[in-house]
Design a protein around this motif. Structure first.
Motif, short mmCIF file in Angstrom:
data_model
loop_
_atom_site.label_atom_id
_atom_site.label_comp_id
_atom_site.label_asym_id
_atom_site.label_seq_id
_atom_site.Cartn_x
_atom_site.Cartn_y
_atom_site.Cartn_z
N ARG A 1 0.30 -1.53 0.14
CA ARG A 1 0.09 -0.11 0.25
C ARG A 1 0.92 1.59 0.06
NH1 ARG A 1 -3.89 2.09 5.09
NH2 ARG A 1 -4.58 3.52 3.74
N TYR B 1 0.85 2.45 6.48
CA TYR B 1 1.28 2.75 4.43
C TYR B 1 3.07 1.77 4.21
CZ TYR B 1 -2.40 5.48 2.77
OH TYR B 1 -3.13 5.77 2.97
N TRP C 1 -5.05 5.58 -1.80
CA TRP C 1 -4.42 4.95 -2.52
C TRP C 1 -3.72 3.83 -3.77
CZ3 TRP C 1 -7.29 4.18 2.31
CH2 TRP C 1 -8.09 3.28 2.09
N MET D 1 -2.39 -0.10 -4.43
CA MET D 1 -1.85 -1.24 -3.96
C MET D 1 -0.82 -2.07 -4.86
SD MET D 1 -3.20 -1.50 -0.82
CE MET D 1 -2.94 -3.43 -0.43
N SER E 1 -6.42 0.85 -7.63
CA SER E 1 -6.34 1.76 -6.39
C SER E 1 -7.67 1.46 -5.00
CB SER E 1 -6.20 3.16 -7.61
OG SER E 1 -5.19 3.22 -8.27
#
Length: 299
Positions: free
Chosen positions: A14, A42, A197, A199, A221
């Motif tokens: 992530r 993250y 975010w 991935m 995303s």
């Protein structure tokens, strides 16, 4: 592109590709920005400060803030003349060398994007709706970019112009091979981000592996939903995901297939109407948060 991430070796990491510090117009230090994302769980961050002369053209060095389990990509948000509205281009470049040369006096946005790509960066067309980019703008930049920013959290907060799907889909209609990334674009003046975010599927959480995967489109995303599986066989698309309220395939024009209902985790959808063309997967949870696959071409 869109399905290969789910068959490629490795695991999903992530990360946020677009955010700012006080090296440009952000409200806090690079160290604090990195700590914010690291503490939120993250795996990686690209700090993309504005690459402008008034900020001394920063490619902010975040390497000192890497830790076990958390890495960074060097990058910047590049700017040069001129979109169809006569405004500066906003070009995300993740994976720039630290010594990337300042924008040339007569260098336009297209040449700047191409130079970043040749330097090894993952290049994205940033917040196209916020910028009001036209299809002509998109065509001009698509030859130099890897991706379109499909959702920008800060643009959503500030102007409710967060969406990039209109430009991405028009360019897909014309045959351009582009991926789609979502981001925070956080400036830490009033917003804390952590709202969108990517991935990225890679065998290790290392800058080189992440960058290679981004450029190959090995990611999806999200604003929250998790896509666990995405495959096709015998004219049927199989999706596995965290509990969802709507799972949809969307393509050219009004082409779509979807299943709606509470707590969907395994869905099968026909791919027949997308044969010879393209589609994207969109997963929505009960709170309206979305996840987006990269495009899939069946042509």
């Amino acid at each position: 592109m869109g399905m290969r991430a789910f068959q490629a070796p490795g695991r999903f990491w992530r990360g946020n590709l677009h955010t700012h510090s006080n090296r440009s117009d952000g409200g806090t230090s690079p160290e604090a920005v990195c700590a914010h994302y690291r503490d939120a769980g993250y795996d990686f961050l690209c700090l993309s400060d504005h690459f402008l002369s008034r900020f001394d053209f920063p490619v902010t060095d975040t390497r000192p803030f890497r830790r076990a389990g958390f890495t960074t990509l060097l990058g910047a948000e590049l700017h040069a003349d001129a979109t169809s509205h006569g405004e500066l281009w906003h070009i995300l470049a993740a994976g720039l060398p630290e010594d990337f040369e300042p924008t040339g006096k007569d260098e336009d946005g297209l040449a700047l994007a191409q130079r970043a790509r040749e330097a090894g960066a993952f290049v994205g067309i940033a917040h196209p709706q916020w910028s009001g980019l036209t299809i002509e703008d998109g065509r001009a930049m698509a030859a130099h970019a890897h991706s379109v920013e499909i959702y920008n959290y800060t643009c959503d907060l500030e102007t409710a112009r967060a969406d990039g799907t209109y430009l991405l889909d028009e360019l897909l209609n014309e045959g351009y091979a582009l991926s789609a990334f979502a981001s925070d674009d956080t400036h830490f003046k009033y917003e804390e981000g952590l709202a969108a975010w990517v991935m990225v599927k890679a065998e290790e959480n290392a800058p080189e592996a992440l960058l290679e995967a981004l450029k190959a489109g090995l990611f999806y995303s999200s604003q929250g939903p998790v896509i666990e599986g995405f495959s096709i066989a015998d004219g049927e698309v199989a999706v596995e995901c965290s509990p969802a309220a709507n799972v949809a395939l969307v393509g050219r024009g009004a082409k779509s297939e979807n299943q709606w209902g509470p707590n969907l985790t395994q869905v099968r959808l026909s791919s027949e109407r997308f044969e010879g063309d393209w589609f994207r997967l969109v997963v929505a949870d009960a709170a309206g948060r979305l996840a987006w696959s990269n495009p899939v071409r069946l042509d």
